[in-house]
Scaffold this active site. Sequence first.
Site, short mmCIF file in Angstrom:
data_model
loop_
_atom_site.label_atom_id
_atom_site.label_comp_id
_atom_site.label_asym_id
_atom_site.label_seq_id
_atom_site.Cartn_x
_atom_site.Cartn_y
_atom_site.Cartn_z
CD GLU A 84 7.45 0.31 -2.25
OE1 GLU A 84 8.50 0.40 -1.70
OE2 GLU A 84 6.55 -0.68 -1.91
CD GLU A 114 4.15 1.49 2.02
OE1 GLU A 114 4.28 1.25 0.80
OE2 GLU A 114 4.27 2.67 2.20
#
Length: 272
Positions: free
Chosen positions: A126, A146
């Site tokens: 990210e 995730e």
Amino acid sequence: MSDPDYDAIAWSFDEDAGVGRIELDRPDSMNAINDRMQRELIDGFRRFRRLEEDRTGVAVRAIVVSGAGDRAFSSGLDVGEMRSITDYGEKKRIPDGFHEMAETIERCEPPVIARIDGLCLGGGLEIALASDFRLASERSTFGQPEVNFGVLPGGGGAQRLSMIVGVSRAKELCMTGERIDAERAAAEGIIDHVHPAAELADEVESFVDSIVDKPPLAVRTIKEAADRTREVGFEEALQYGNRAWLSLSQTRDYDRAVEAFGTDVDVEWEGR
């Protein structure tokens, strides 16, 4: 210029070159992102902005983000820290910090270059996706794992991947937690350039030089114009570009470039 006050990152600025550097500095944990690193990353990027507040012209022309050691850019969220958190209200703060961290990087006025060597997973990816350019070693690995913890990427990873690889492929990457190598990531547009690990540092410096050698106001405006196309649509971004061209044509850098055109004179850009 460096700052010794940070613990989870290393921060420095080369005033002569105008290049800032932030290194994710937790190599023993493969640069896993804990709460302290989030806060220091946000402050580190804002510190570059503060450098310019009392100066005339552009001081920071590019920022390079890298990871300490040779195993990882960042392996993602520090799971050990997550285990130690028992209060739900405290737990909620971590994804909030991820969002602010990614937004701070993405909204940074100078171009941000991620130098990736090794694992680039979860929050590490990210950070890279929020950067303007991603250059990686051929031994790097990418993924958004995730889902394996019952959550989604907390810093906009699914959304930014959707803009790069398309909605369907972004869903696949995030829903399966698939890991891909650098060659595949480059083919899908997730990273921009792949280099042998031994050559990565030099290749990144060459890439940075190719940007900082250009007029910095124009570089920043090009970044803004391109980002606006994604955010507000083509027509509004086009109008911004027209206004920006007129504004840039009134700068000293533009005048000096016109004067030097057709000569052997190298223009020293002032950023104003």
